[in-house]
Design an enzyme around this catalytic site. Structure first.
Site, PDB file in Angstrom:
ATOM      1  N   HIS A 123       7.650 -17.215   1.460  1.00  0.00           N
ATOM      2  CA  HIS A 123       7.239 -16.428   0.292  1.00  0.00           C
ATOM      3  C   HIS A 123       7.294 -17.279  -0.968  1.00  0.00           C
ATOM      4  CE1 HIS A 123       8.009 -13.026   3.001  1.00  0.00           C
ATOM      5  NE2 HIS A 123       7.223 -12.324   2.195  1.00  0.00           N
ATOM      6  N   LYS A 127      10.442 -14.559  -5.184  1.00  0.00           N
ATOM      7  CA  LYS A 127      10.955 -13.434  -4.388  1.00  0.00           C
ATOM      8  C   LYS A 127      12.484 -13.428  -4.424  1.00  0.00           C
ATOM      9  CE  LYS A 127      10.723 -11.275   0.180  1.00  0.00           C
ATOM     10  NZ  LYS A 127      10.561  -9.922  -0.333  1.00  0.00           N
TER      11      LYS A 127
HETATM   12  P1  NAP Z   1       7.809  -9.052  -9.651  1.00  0.00           P
HETATM   13  O1  NAP Z   1       6.595  -9.832 -10.002  1.00  0.00           O
HETATM   14  O2  NAP Z   1       9.150  -9.581 -10.039  1.00  0.00           O
HETATM   15  O3  NAP Z   1       7.599  -7.592 -10.269  1.00  0.00           O
HETATM   16  C1  NAP Z   1       8.603  -6.658 -10.422  1.00  0.00           C
HETATM   17  C2  NAP Z   1       8.293  -5.877 -11.677  1.00  0.00           C
HETATM   18  O4  NAP Z   1       9.189  -4.775 -11.786  1.00  0.00           O
HETATM   19  C3  NAP Z   1       8.468  -6.720 -12.947  1.00  0.00           C
HETATM   20  O5  NAP Z   1       7.369  -6.469 -13.808  1.00  0.00           O
HETATM   21  C4  NAP Z   1       9.768  -6.168 -13.521  1.00  0.00           C
HETATM   22  O6  NAP Z   1       9.843  -6.308 -14.914  1.00  0.00           O
HETATM   23  C5  NAP Z   1       9.625  -4.724 -13.128  1.00  0.00           C
HETATM   24  N1  NAP Z   1      10.882  -3.962 -13.200  1.00  0.00           N
HETATM   25  C6  NAP Z   1      12.144  -4.402 -13.027  1.00  0.00           C
HETATM   26  N2  NAP Z   1      13.013  -3.384 -13.171  1.00  0.00           N
HETATM   27  C7  NAP Z   1      12.268  -2.271 -13.436  1.00  0.00           C
HETATM   28  C8  NAP Z   1      12.577  -0.923 -13.710  1.00  0.00           C
HETATM   29  N3  NAP Z   1      13.842  -0.488 -13.730  1.00  0.00           N
HETATM   30  N4  NAP Z   1      11.558  -0.047 -13.924  1.00  0.00           N
HETATM   31  C9  NAP Z   1      10.278  -0.455 -13.911  1.00  0.00           C
HETATM   32  N5  NAP Z   1       9.921  -1.741 -13.683  1.00  0.00           N
HETATM   33  C10 NAP Z   1      10.898  -2.633 -13.445  1.00  0.00           C
HETATM   34  O7  NAP Z   1       7.876  -8.778  -8.078  1.00  0.00           O
HETATM   35  P2  NAP Z   1       6.666  -8.532  -7.068  1.00  0.00           P
HETATM   36  O8  NAP Z   1       6.304  -9.790  -6.413  1.00  0.00           O
HETATM   37  O9  NAP Z   1       5.627  -7.692  -7.718  1.00  0.00           O
HETATM   38  O10 NAP Z   1       7.436  -7.677  -5.951  1.00  0.00           O
HETATM   39  C11 NAP Z   1       8.058  -6.446  -6.270  1.00  0.00           C
HETATM   40  C12 NAP Z   1       8.840  -5.960  -5.056  1.00  0.00           C
HETATM   41  O11 NAP Z   1       7.907  -5.620  -4.024  1.00  0.00           O
HETATM   42  C13 NAP Z   1       9.786  -6.983  -4.421  1.00  0.00           C
HETATM   43  O12 NAP Z   1      10.927  -6.311  -3.926  1.00  0.00           O
HETATM   44  C14 NAP Z   1       8.992  -7.558  -3.279  1.00  0.00           C
HETATM   45  O13 NAP Z   1       9.819  -8.059  -2.235  1.00  0.00           O
HETATM   46  C15 NAP Z   1       8.272  -6.315  -2.839  1.00  0.00           C
HETATM   47  N6  NAP Z   1       7.022  -6.531  -2.108  1.00  0.00           N
HETATM   48  C16 NAP Z   1       6.745  -5.644  -1.136  1.00  0.00           C
HETATM   49  C17 NAP Z   1       5.557  -5.708  -0.461  1.00  0.00           C
HETATM   50  C18 NAP Z   1       5.244  -4.684   0.590  1.00  0.00           C
HETATM   51  O14 NAP Z   1       4.173  -4.756   1.187  1.00  0.00           O
HETATM   52  N7  NAP Z   1       6.137  -3.741   0.834  1.00  0.00           N
HETATM   53  C19 NAP Z   1       4.636  -6.696  -0.786  1.00  0.00           C
HETATM   54  C20 NAP Z   1       4.933  -7.604  -1.794  1.00  0.00           C
HETATM   55  C21 NAP Z   1       6.133  -7.487  -2.468  1.00  0.00           C
HETATM   56  P3  NAP Z   1      10.513  -7.657 -15.529  1.00  0.00           P
HETATM   57  O15 NAP Z   1       9.672  -8.789 -15.046  1.00  0.00           O
HETATM   58  O16 NAP Z   1      10.430  -7.401 -16.984  1.00  0.00           O
HETATM   59  O17 NAP Z   1      11.910  -7.732 -15.001  1.00  0.00           O
END
Ligand code: NAP
Length: 209
Positions: A123, A127
């Site tokens: 990843h 992550k």
């Molecule tokens: P990311 O780029 O770090 O995005 C996370 C977002 O959530 C950031 O904008 C963050 O803001 C925001 N955030 C943090 N705390 C929050 C809160 N309390 N309320 C609202 N927003 C909040 O991560 P990502 O790559 O998009 O991945 C997000 C999650 O999805 C991870 O856990 C990843 O492992 C998972 N994921 C799952 C799948 C699936 O298919 N299930 C696929 C891809 C990723 P800040 O940046 O300001 O902190």
């Protein structure tokens, strides 16, 4: 549907938002620091962090709103009874990409004949959790407590190999996510099927295929 999207400015959230809108959903973007006000909406979608997702899902359920959660690295089981008592759905999938779900299904079948396996999940370096939720779910499906190797490097999106080894042969089952839009199809499916699920917690896109 009228939706809340927790983590709308994140890597997945920013790819998902336009897809949800193109599919006809009305989306309220909720970022870190915003009030988790979702009352009156049809569902909440969460792609945030393992620290934020439990509170976001709880807040949505307490406001009478079902949730679709993609955030990995947290245990949704404690929220099952809250959702069930209120007749709401909490749908959590470690991977919303249909190809990845098929990769896990094929790995389960291969493990029946080739029980020695190891998993390599790769990843992007941003992550936060390791091993990935998909790798842990695959390990559980194939059994035998396989070793999981986690790689975190720039240039990667989300990739997984399951390597089965036996005397004189190797079988590799690999899935590559090359763009985060691949998760959107699974999220749209989960939203479309949400009301048909039993109240409480459902885990895994496999339950919808
Ligand atoms: P990311 O780029 O770090 O995005 C996370 C977002 O959530 C950031 O904008 C963050 O803001 C925001 N955030 C943090 N705390 C929050 C809160 N309390 N309320 C609202 N927003 C909040 O991560 P990502 O790559 O998009 O991945 C997000 C999650 O999805 C991870 O856990 C990843 O492992 C998972 N994921 C799952 C799948 C699936 O298919 N299930 C696929 C891809 C990723 P800040 O940046 O300001 O902190």
């Amino acid at each position: 549907m009228k939706l809340a999207l927790f983590g709308a400015e994140g890597k997945v959230g920013s790819a998902l938002l336009p897809v949800l809108e193109r599919a006809g959903h009305e989306v309220r973007a909720i970022e870190i620091g915003d009030e988790p006000d979702v009352s009156g909406l049809d569902a909440a979608v969460d792609f945030t962090t393992p620290d934020a997702a439990p509170a976001n899902a709880r807040a949505a359920l307490e406001q009478g709103v079902s949730c679709v959660v993609g955030t990995t690295g947290w245990d949704p089981q404690p929220l099952h009874s809250l959702a069930a008592e209120r007749g709401l759905r909490l749908f959590v999938a470690p991977n919303f990409s249909i190809g990845a779900v098929l990769m896990m299904r094929f790995a389960k079948e291969a493990a029946t004949y080739l029980p020695r396996a190891e998993i390599i999940e790769l990843h992007n370096e941003a992550k936060k959790d390791a091993p990935s939720g998909t790798a842990k779910a695959t390990a559980e499906l194939i059994g035998g407590d396989p070793v999981i190797h986690s790689v975190r490097l720039p240039g990667l999106v989300a990739h997984q190999e399951v390597i089965f080894g036996a005397e004189g042969q190797l079988l590799t089952i690999r899935h590559d996510t090359t763009a985060r839009e691949s998760f959107a199809e699974g999220v749209l499916l989960a939203l479309a099927r949400l009301e048909t699920l039993p109240p409480g917690l459902t885990v895994g896109l496999d339950a919808l295929l």
